[in-house]
Design an enzyme around this catalytic site. Structure first.
Site, mmCIF file in Angstrom:
data_model
loop_
_atom_site.group_PDB
_atom_site.id
_atom_site.type_symbol
_atom_site.label_atom_id
_atom_site.label_comp_id
_atom_site.label_asym_id
_atom_site.label_seq_id
_atom_site.Cartn_x
_atom_site.Cartn_y
_atom_site.Cartn_z
ATOM 1 N N GLU A 175 0.819 -1.213 0.000
ATOM 2 C CA GLU A 175 0.000 0.000 0.000
ATOM 3 C C GLU A 175 0.852 1.261 0.000
ATOM 4 O O GLU A 175 0.503 2.244 -0.654
ATOM 5 C CB GLU A 175 -0.950 0.006 1.204
ATOM 6 C CG GLU A 175 -2.118 -0.974 1.099
ATOM 7 C CD GLU A 175 -1.764 -2.394 1.511
ATOM 8 O OE1 GLU A 175 -0.609 -2.619 1.934
ATOM 9 O OE2 GLU A 175 -2.647 -3.274 1.427
ATOM 10 N N HIS A 221 -9.861 -4.106 11.298
ATOM 11 C CA HIS A 221 -10.561 -4.112 10.008
ATOM 12 C C HIS A 221 -11.887 -3.353 10.063
ATOM 13 O O HIS A 221 -12.756 -3.581 9.242
ATOM 14 C CB HIS A 221 -10.847 -5.553 9.569
ATOM 15 C CG HIS A 221 -9.654 -6.278 9.012
ATOM 16 N ND1 HIS A 221 -8.429 -6.288 9.621
ATOM 17 C CD2 HIS A 221 -9.511 -7.027 7.888
ATOM 18 C CE1 HIS A 221 -7.587 -7.022 8.907
ATOM 19 N NE2 HIS A 221 -8.215 -7.476 7.851
HETATM 20 C C1 LIG Z 1 -1.972 -4.255 4.647
HETATM 21 C C2 LIG Z 1 -3.011 -5.206 4.176
HETATM 22 N N1 LIG Z 1 -3.382 -5.184 2.882
HETATM 23 C C3 LIG Z 1 -4.313 -6.043 2.430
HETATM 24 C C4 LIG Z 1 -4.896 -6.947 3.271
HETATM 25 C C5 LIG Z 1 -5.953 -7.913 2.755
HETATM 26 N N2 LIG Z 1 -5.387 -9.259 2.673
HETATM 27 C C6 LIG Z 1 -5.505 -10.110 3.699
HETATM 28 S S1 LIG Z 1 -4.681 -11.506 3.441
HETATM 29 C C7 LIG Z 1 -4.155 -11.044 1.922
HETATM 30 C C8 LIG Z 1 -3.296 -11.977 1.127
HETATM 31 C C9 LIG Z 1 -2.031 -12.332 1.830
HETATM 32 O O1 LIG Z 1 -1.398 -13.416 1.238
HETATM 33 P P1 LIG Z 1 -0.106 -14.086 1.851
HETATM 34 O O2 LIG Z 1 0.716 -13.046 2.523
HETATM 35 O O3 LIG Z 1 0.552 -14.867 0.782
HETATM 36 O O4 LIG Z 1 -0.632 -15.048 3.006
HETATM 37 P P2 LIG Z 1 -1.556 -16.336 2.878
HETATM 38 O O5 LIG Z 1 -2.954 -15.827 2.868
HETATM 39 O O6 LIG Z 1 -1.201 -17.059 1.643
HETATM 40 O O7 LIG Z 1 -1.301 -17.118 4.117
HETATM 41 C C10 LIG Z 1 -4.646 -9.777 1.633
HETATM 42 C C11 LIG Z 1 -4.419 -9.068 0.368
HETATM 43 C C12 LIG Z 1 -4.498 -6.917 4.632
HETATM 44 N N3 LIG Z 1 -5.047 -7.752 5.543
HETATM 45 N N4 LIG Z 1 -3.555 -6.071 5.046
#
Ligand SMILES: Cc1ncc(C[n+]2csc(CCOP(=O)(O)OP(=O)(O)O)c2C)c(N)n1
Ligand SMILES: [Mg+2]
Lengths: 327, 358
Positions: free
Chosen positions: A60, A129
């Site tokens: 972000e 959130h």
């Molecule tokens: C700063 C932020 N941006 C966006 C999100 C929304 N979001 C939650 S999980 C996620 C994907 C994360 O993927 P990864 O780091 O690969 O972890 P995994 O879900 O595969 O365990 C997103 C975009 C968030 N929680 N925090």
């Protein structure tokens, strides 16, 4: 006029503006190949291709700043945040760069950018959130802040935001994306900032409510009507600039005001509106202004606590009872 | 949607992915790793508990028993299990929102974990946090964090305090491949290396950040981010619990002795969608099936049965015990009370009498 969902109205605004102006593009997490985390951008990749509908990493800070830089250099970015809770990671770029570079460059720089996405709570998603950010962004000189409550307003205001030459914070709600409403088809349907709309007429009390809370106010007004209390509901639609004139005109008629606001009470939208009312309409008030807000605590997870936390029609009715001395 | 050859674009696309490729598992036997029969049974017990707990949690979610987000760890259990085995009980663990497995592996009870999902006062975070915010400090489990990447600096802070206090505790920080793209990671890596903090950063590369394959969101090999800071790093097979144990024994020893950070990229796979609302259209069935072939629980089971270290009945016994434990946890969660209304104003500040604004 067409009946569209909120998300479709937003999409229509973006699609029309992207057809109209090559320099408009959108970027954000999952906006392209996934069709949007909340399907707001569905189908846009198909029409505009990979150059103008761009999936970003979860960066972000980086993509907010890239957006600001691109805007400085002649483009008109729309930056989608999956929610504004994540924009906090990039907020330095919004508050220090987007909002201030024009001022500090003595007017040389122009930053036509829209930061948009869902704001505030959307059920039991926990404290990080669930924050309503309109007061925080409203606090920052250099930003305009929009938070529509209905699909028609959403389309007109988003088109205005995209055409505006300033940074605009455009707030939405996951919980309103499915909401349907009449939306003008007109390609040039824009709504000026700083113009509130009286969405229900009444003579007994003025209720000021924006975004998701507007719908709570409507529910309360229906209940109150059964008791013979006619509430006038004003949706400011834009937080900054804020149309105090319409509010004051209404209060001159009703002499009572309740502000419904999903931000916290301290330094919230309601504090500001309440202050201006006592300064500019003191003689017209028959009761102290009341406010309905989330409490001064973060959002809890447990369902029972969450339901206590989020204001509903009941609290609005209580506040109306207080200003009408019915309690 | 594939990109046309002449089309301009920024984010990579149009590639046919194998989202994550597994490096070779260890060839060491349980003997060589110092694992006794009791340990093998414990590993199985822990992995099976995590799996069963989440399968039931998903069912309860689908039945509408609780709200919020629910992210399942299913497929990745070898990591939590192996790490907890390899480390000391007072080493500090911190992870992202996919946190049920870690809490259970670290000894949180099925009861308190289930009750948290239901938002009950008996939950692991007293019903205040929900699925994404499990905390169990007495087990040195520091959460449960739902802002992607935000807990990476916290891990370095835990390590800072450990070093400051001359403790030999090691902090271990888990995050997803998506978190590698956050600025917080880069700032923290720099300081952790510069200040020589006893912390192991672990990216669980499960191939996807929500619907975005890792090659589409991150430039270069993830573990090589360590190189930029001179941080020791490696790639590890995350589907094999023995490999995790071997690597973490080795790395933890190094960190404890040399007081320096490590960065491990563990290749793994999540079987379920990102969260309960994700249809998973961005990946192929074949890819999913292929990874299920190296399922960590099946793998351990096959190993112990083939080598005749454990009898089928002994595993059946464990399954039966845990199946019941998880069902009982659901009853416990359902029967527990919600937090008292006053809890809304508790735990915001340390003081109980803070003058909240109305
Ligand atoms: C700063 C932020 N941006 C966006 C999100 C929304 N979001 C939650 S999980 C996620 C994907 C994360 O993927 P990864 O780091 O690969 O972890 P995994 O879900 O595969 O365990 C997103 C975009 C968030 N929680 N925090
Ligand atoms: Mg991932």
């Amino acid at each position: 006029m067409a009946e569209l969902q909120f998300r479709e109205a937003l999409r229509a605004a973006m699609v029309e503006e992207m057809r109209r102006d090559e320099s408009v593009f959108i970027m954000g997490e999952e906006v392209a190949e996934y069709d949007g985390a909340y399907k707001v951008t569905q189908g846009m990749l198909e029409e505009f291709g990979f150059k103008r509908v761009i999936d970003t990493p979860i960066s972000e800070l980086g993509f907010s700043g890239i957006g600001v830089g691109a805007a400085m250099n002649g483009l008109r970015p729309i930056v989608e945040f999956m929610t504004f809770n994540f924009a906090v990671v990039g907020i330095d770029q919004i508050i220090n760069n987007a909002a201030k570079l024009r001022y500090m460059s003595g007017g040389q720089i122009k930053i036509p950018i829209v930061f948009r996405g869902p704001n505030a709570s959307a059920g039991q998603l926990g404290a990080t959130h669930s924050v309503a950010f309109e007061a925080l962004y409203g606090h920052v000189p250099g930003l305009k802040v929009v938070y529509p409550s209905e699909p028609g307003d959403a389309k007109g205001l988003l088109k205005t935001s995209i055409r505006d030459d300033n940074p605009v914070i455009f707030l939405e709600s996951e919980q309103m994306y499915g909401l349907k409403g009449d939306v003008p088809d007109d390609d040039d349907y824009t709504i000026p900032f700083g113009v509130a709309k009286i969405k229900r007429e009444g003579s007994d009390v003025t209720i000021v409510a924006h975004g998701k809370m507007y719908h709570v106010a409507q529910q309360a007004a229906k209940e109150l009507a059964k008791d013979g209390i006619e509430a006038e509901i004003i949706d400011p639609r834009t937080i900054k600039p804020f149309d105090m004139k319409t509010v004051i005109e209404s209060v001159k008629k009703t002499n009572r005001c309740v502000i419904v606001d999903e931000t916290h009470p301290f330094c919230g939208i309601a504090s500001e509106v309440g202050f201006q009312l006592q300064r500019d309409a003191f003689d017209y008030l028959d009761a102290p202004v009341q406010r309905v807000t989330v409490p001064d605590v973060p959002a809890p997870f447990a369902k029972n606590l969450f339901d206590l936390w989020l204001p509903g029609p009941k609290q609005v009715i209580e506040a109306v009872n207080a200003v009408t001395y019915r309690s | 949607m594939a990109k046309k050859a002449e089309e301009k674009g920024f984010t990579p696309t149009g590639v046919v992915y194998k989202s994550t490729k597994l490096p070779k598992p260890t060839s060491k036997t349980h003997d060589k790793l110092g694992l006794k029969k009791k340990d093998l049974l414990n590993l199985y017990d822990s992995m099976y508990r995590q799996r069963r707990f989440e399968e039931r949690a998903a069912q309860m979610y689908q039945k509408g028993k609780f709200g919020g987000f629910l992210h399942l760890y299913i497929g990745q259990e070898a990591i939590s299990t192996g790490v907890v085995h390899a480390l000391n009980d007072d080493d500090d663990l911190i992870t992202a929102y996919r946190d049920h497995g870690f809490a259970l592996a670290r000894g949180a009870t099925s009861d308190e974990c289930m009750a948290e999902l239901f938002g009950k006062a008996t939950g692991i975070s007293n019903g205040k946090g929900g699925s994404m915010h499990y905390f169990k400090l007495e087990k040195h489990f520091w959460g449960g964090h739902a802002i992607v990447g935000a807990h990476i600096p916290l891990a370095a802070g835990l390590a800072f305090a450990n070093k400051y206090n001359d403790s030999d505790r090691v902090a271990v920080c888990f995050f997803g491949d998506g978190a590698v793209d956050q600025g917080a990671l880069n700032e923290t890596f720099n300081m952790a290396q510069l200040w020589k903090l006893p912390v192991i950063f672990v990216v669980e590369n499960n191939g996807y950040s929500m619907g975005t394959a890792v090659e589409r969101h991150s430039a270069g090999d993830l573990h090589k981010r360590g190189d930029a800071y001179g941080m020791k790093n490696d790639i590890v097979n995350g589907m094999d619990v023995f490999t995790i144990i071997e690597k973490f024994q080795e790395v933890a020893k190094d960190v404890r002795k040399n007081q320096e950070p490590w960065f491990l990229e563990i290749r793994t796979y999540r079987y379920r969608g990102h969260s309960m609302s994700d249809p998973g259209n961005y990946r192929t069935k074949d890819e999913l099936e292929e990874f299920k072939q190296s399922d960590p629980i099946e793998r351990l089971k096959t190993y112990v049965l083939d080598k005749k270290l454990v009898k089928q009945e002994e595993l059946d016994e464990i399954n039966k015990k845990i199946d019941k434990e998880v069902l009982d946890a659901i009853d416990f969660a359902e029967e527990s009370d919600f937090p008292e209304p006053e809890a809304l104003f508790q735990h915001v500040y340390v003081e109980d009498d803070f003058p909240f604004v109305k």
